[in-house]
Structure formats: structure tokens, C-alpha cells
Design a protein around this motif. Sequence first.
Motif, PDB file in Angstrom:
ATOM      1  N   THR A  75       0.963  -1.270  -0.029  1.00 23.11           N
ATOM      2  CA  THR A  75       0.209  -0.181  -0.171  1.00 23.11           C
ATOM      3  C   THR A  75       0.824   1.297  -0.021  1.00 23.11           C
ATOM      4  N   ASN A  76       2.233   1.190   0.507  1.00 23.71           N
ATOM      5  CA  ASN A  76       2.970   2.377   0.518  1.00 23.71           C
ATOM      6  C   ASN A  76       3.303   2.594  -0.694  1.00 23.71           C
ATOM      7  N   TRP A  77       3.835   1.559  -1.581  1.00 28.29           N
ATOM      8  CA  TRP A  77       4.287   1.859  -2.875  1.00 28.29           C
ATOM      9  C   TRP A  77       3.176   2.117  -3.860  1.00 28.29           C
ATOM     10  N   VAL A  78       1.890   1.266  -3.739  1.00 22.02           N
ATOM     11  CA  VAL A  78       0.758   1.892  -4.625  1.00 22.02           C
ATOM     12  C   VAL A  78       0.389   3.410  -4.263  1.00 22.02           C
ATOM     13  N   GLY A  79       0.537   3.704  -3.022  1.00 26.87           N
ATOM     14  CA  GLY A  79       0.207   5.029  -2.666  1.00 26.87           C
ATOM     15  C   GLY A  79       1.058   5.933  -3.157  1.00 26.87           C
ATOM     16  N   THR A  80       2.382   5.814  -3.184  1.00 28.17           N
ATOM     17  CA  THR A  80       3.182   6.449  -4.032  1.00 28.17           C
ATOM     18  C   THR A  80       2.920   6.725  -5.351  1.00 28.17           C
ATOM     19  N   ILE A  81       2.632   5.529  -6.015  1.00 30.46           N
ATOM     20  CA  ILE A  81       2.105   5.412  -7.445  1.00 30.46           C
ATOM     21  C   ILE A  81       1.267   6.597  -7.735  1.00 30.46           C
ATOM     22  N   TRP A  82       0.226   6.541  -6.867  1.00 26.20           N
ATOM     23  CA  TRP A  82      -0.997   7.496  -6.968  1.00 26.20           C
ATOM     24  C   TRP A  82      -0.601   8.926  -6.823  1.00 26.20           C
ATOM     25  N   MET A  83       0.324   9.061  -6.064  1.00 28.18           N
ATOM     26  CA  MET A  83       0.463  10.452  -5.395  1.00 28.18           C
ATOM     27  C   MET A  83       1.403  11.204  -6.423  1.00 28.18           C
ATOM     28  N   THR A  84       2.560  10.759  -6.908  1.00 31.14           N
ATOM     29  CA  THR A  84       3.229  11.116  -8.007  1.00 31.14           C
ATOM     30  C   THR A  84       2.622  11.844  -8.959  1.00 31.14           C
ATOM     31  N   PRO A  85       1.234  11.663  -9.422  1.00 30.89           N
ATOM     32  CA  PRO A  85       0.926  12.345 -10.364  1.00 30.89           C
ATOM     33  C   PRO A  85       0.703  13.896 -10.379  1.00 30.89           C
ATOM     34  N   ILE A  86       0.625  14.386  -9.062  1.00 30.55           N
ATOM     35  CA  ILE A  86       0.638  15.656  -8.828  1.00 30.55           C
ATOM     36  C   ILE A  86       2.034  16.322  -9.305  1.00 30.55           C
ATOM     37  N   LEU A  87       3.146  15.596  -9.304  1.00 35.22           N
ATOM     38  CA  LEU A  87       4.248  16.471  -9.860  1.00 35.22           C
ATOM     39  C   LEU A  87       4.320  16.260 -11.260  1.00 35.22           C
ATOM     40  N   GLY A  88       3.813  14.984 -12.010  1.00 37.22           N
ATOM     41  CA  GLY A  88       3.625  14.946 -13.252  1.00 37.22           C
ATOM     42  C   GLY A  88       2.591  15.962 -13.942  1.00 37.22           C
ATOM     43  N   ALA A  89       1.423  16.333 -13.084  1.00 39.10           N
ATOM     44  CA  ALA A  89       0.495  17.125 -13.563  1.00 39.10           C
ATOM     45  C   ALA A  89       1.223  18.735 -13.601  1.00 39.10           C
ATOM     46  N   TYR A  90       2.084  18.895 -12.447  1.00 38.30           N
ATOM     47  CA  TYR A  90       2.661  20.353 -12.442  1.00 38.30           C
ATOM     48  C   TYR A  90       3.690  20.651 -13.521  1.00 38.30           C
ATOM     49  N   ILE A  91       4.535  19.406 -13.823  1.00 37.44           N
ATOM     50  CA  ILE A  91       5.465  19.652 -14.772  1.00 37.44           C
ATOM     51  C   ILE A  91       4.853  19.847 -16.410  1.00 37.44           C
TER      52      ILE A  91
END
Length: 585
Positions: A75-91
Motif C-alpha cells: 500500500t505504501n508503494w501503490v500510494g506513492t504510485i498514485w501521489m506522484t501524478p501531482i508532480l507529473g501534472a505540475y510539470i
Amino acid sequence: MAVEEAIDEYTQDGTVDLKGNPVLGSKRGGWKACWFVVVYEVFERMAYYGISSNLIVYLTNKLHQGTVTSSNNVTNWVGTIWMTPILGAYIADAHLGRYWTFIIACIIYLSGMILLTLSVSLNSLKPPPCNEVIVGNCKKASTLHLAVFYGALYTLAVGTGGTKPNISTIGADQFDEFNPKEKGHKLSFFNWWMFSIFFGTLFANTVLVYVQDNVGWTLGYGLPTLGLAISIAIFVAGTPFYRHKVPTGSPFTRMSRVIVAAIRKWRVTIPNDIKELYELDLEEYAKKGKYRIDSTPTMSFLTKASVKTGSTKPWMLCTVTQVEETKQMLRMIPILVATFVPSTMVAQINTLFVKQGTTLDRAMGSFKIPPASLAGFVTISMLISVVLYDRFFVRIMQKWTKNPRGITLLQRMGIGLVIHILIMTVASLTERYRLSVAKEHGLVENGGQVPLTIFILLPQFVLMGTADAFLEVAKIEFFYDQAPESMKSLGTSYSMTTLGVGNFLSSFLLSTVSHITKEHGHQGWILNDLNASHLDYYYAFFAVLNFLNFIFFLFVIKYYVYRAEVSDSIKVLTEELKGMTEIRG
């Protein structure tokens, strides 16, 4: 008249080609472009779920981790998978644009997949095999083993941060919001988008999971890696057909300016006439293929940012449109929070639900069902539910509500939340039955296989798919649809963020409940031996949590105001510009 001709000839939403030139609606975009995007997603979902669906089994059987540790690592890894899109959206929104952000992220994603395949293939990168029933008696993975394995997993997570928020947005961008015909296609896009990508998920949850359990992890991880490489090639092949949105600057910066300006002018009085607020001319928006948003009375404190006080610095004065964009993104946050708890339920599919399956009879004749393959029923259930929803439910409800969608997006989400309450209630009752059978056969202490078919878990998996057809599809469409045009990637990342928070919340709840229930000499609810655990209590706790969350959801939607339809705004803009042109002529 010149304005009308330009709008008819070119796409009205400001899309361009990669060189920045306006595109003709008949040459690019539409379903001919979307097919490349959808096919990419089928293969990419196969790659992602080929890893995540059975990850807890690999962590338990190959890296020899216990129930709580392995579940939390998933769940920590999957959580990271779904949180990193914030950075991707910003870029994407602020710098590179969606296309180039996506391409670079794909390279990182593929690199992580290749390294992960090597880590499960080379004996020097994993601990020796162990056949003990209690994993605590097996040799633990070394620091090197864990460093390489988790390094690969989190490299993959960084890559998905750039692909997840942009691929669905790229697909939606192929339909012109201001073209009535294309807008009609877009209404079904998200349904069929989910329908198509879950074919890849189904393949992962059945074929790939079987290969991993019965053939080997090298081939089981090698196939999704190859699938990802093929999907990237397919996406690139569609480049000549794509429409692109030009980066409009960081949405976080624009939102921050509005908030800071409002705070700095907190004593300023808002004029009664909204025309006195600061706003650009209509022509400025028309040149960029954008539209102006009128001031609204909600969240009036932020309106102070557009009150003229003499200074024209961007951190002191913002346009009404910037203020309204910020309001809209902030207005969606309570809805976002209401989706955290059901996202925690989704996290159980690949963790505790799978662990339950390992304790049951998985034989069908000579064939042994992989526990993680039951997630395939989530996919099948969702596919069937989406088709029934799109083809029958929507048409029936349209006659009653006159709404093109049948029911509102928030109503659709609400139905999904109710189903989540039912899911955890059923899961709790099923687990109580499993534990009673385990006790009857003296299997509590030795952790032996319970003489019940694995299919007793089927209802909770099927119901989860039905819930997804309502909640998950509506959630993606809601956050995309309600986000301002210049912040679509950020809006899409909202729907990703909720899954990330849900997984982290799952880790927190599992660790906390496991710790609290072991205090004062108690046995605890979650142990490595599930036959001696009390997952039935844990699932009942989840059912109550879902009910409380549903009450919260009903409260926040009562005050939610839907964003004005873009198509109406562009019609007004066109008419006003036409009038201005005639006057000047």
C-alpha cells in the motif's frame, strides 16, 4: 464574421500540433487519435497490474515478509504510485506540456520495469527459497536485495507520475469541448476509456498472475515489461494525429497568487458592481482559445484578489478568471476528501483480500487458482457494470432527469459509496464464516488450509467491481470535468491523489489497529496466521468507517456548485466579439 469562420475551421479549444500551429478539427483528434491512446492504456494497465496484483505474494513467499509488513509495503508503494501524478501534472501544465512529460515519464517507467525484472530473475538479488509455512522462520532478504527491488519499484512509481495524469487528459483533449458533436463523444469517452483499459487489467489478473505463481517470476515480470515497451511504441505511432494543449503555466503558482493577493487585501471592500473588478478584454482570451469566467458570489474572500487597489503586480492583483479557477479547484477539495475512505477499501483488493485467498482451497480439478486472480472478477464485474450503465441505466434515467448523463456525477459517486458499505459488511460476514470453519477443523494454531473454496470470497470482489463502475469512473470524469480548462491535468491528478491517500491511509490503519489490538496482552486482530486473526472485526470497522464517510459526503455535496458549462461560455464570447467587431466596423 471572421471570428466565426476561424472558430468553425480550427478547433475551438486552442489545441495545436507539436510545433504550436493551430490544428484543423478534421485532420487531428477525435476517435482516430484516441484509439492509439486507448490501446496504449490496455498494455500499460497490463504492465502495472502485472506487478501490483500479485506483489504481496512475492513479498511473502520470496522476500519472506509478514502480513502487516508485506501489506503495508504494497500500500505504501501503490500510494506513492498514485501521489506522484501531482508532480507529473505540475510539470505538464507549467513546463513541458502533456505530450513531452508523458514521453519522458515512459522512459523512466520502462527503466524501472526492466530493473524490477532483473531483481526477480537473478539469484544474487533475492534470498534463498523457503518452504516454511510461517515466514518468520525463513531467511530475510538482505539490504542489497531490498535496495534493488524497492529501488526498481519506486523508479517505476516516478515514471507513472508522469504518465497517469497525462494519458487520460491527452485522450480527453482529442475531443473539442466547444464542438457539440465531439462533446457528445466525450461524454462516453471516460466510460469506454475505463472499459478498454480494464481488458489489460483482466489479462494481468488472470494470465500474468498464473504465470507468476506456476511458471516463474522472471517470465511473469518480463511479459508486462515487454507489454509496456509495445504500448509506448503504439502511443508514439499516433503522434501525427494528436491535438495538444499549450502549457499555460503552473496552476499552483496561479492559485498561490490568488490566495496571497486576497490575504494581502483582506481589508479591501468588494465593489457592488462586479464590472469594477480586474479582468482582461475578451479579445485576449479569444486569441489564446480560452474563455473568460464571470465572478461568482461563493468564496467571496478570494474575490478580493481581483479588486483594483493601484498595484498591478501579479501577487497583488489577479484577474476574475484566475480567481474563479482557484475557487473551482478549492471547491472540489471536500469532494476529494470524501473519496479517501473508499480508496482505502480498494487497497484491500491486492492485500488482505489476496491473503485471505491463500488460506482457502484453490483447487479446480488439477488446476490451482492463484489467489490474486480473483481480482479479475473485479475487472469483469466492472466491465459488465459499465456497459449496463452506459447502455441501459443512462438511457432510462435520461427520460426522468433530462440530464445527458442520466444522473449527476456526484449522484453516481454516492451510489458507489453506498456499495462500499455493503462490500465491507459482506467481507466481514464471509471472514467470520471462514474463521468458524477454521476453528471447527483445528486450524487456528497451525495456519493450515481451510476446507472452503476460494470462491466464497467472490461476492466482495464482484461488488468491488460494481462500486468502481459508479465511483471510480465518476470520480475521474468529475475531477476532469469540473477543473478549469487550464488546470485539467491537475484536476485529473485529484482522482489519482485520492487513491494515493487511500493506500497510505490503509497502511496507517492496518499498523495502528494491529498495534492497538495487541496491547494489554491481547492477541491482536491482524497476525501472520490469518486463522488466528480477526479480520472480521477489521472489516466491520471498515463498514462503519464507510457509513460515516457517506454521511460526510452527503453534507459536502449539499453545498457544492457545479462549474458553468464551457460551451455556453464560448457561445457568449463569440456573440460578444461579433458585436464588438460590428461596432468597430
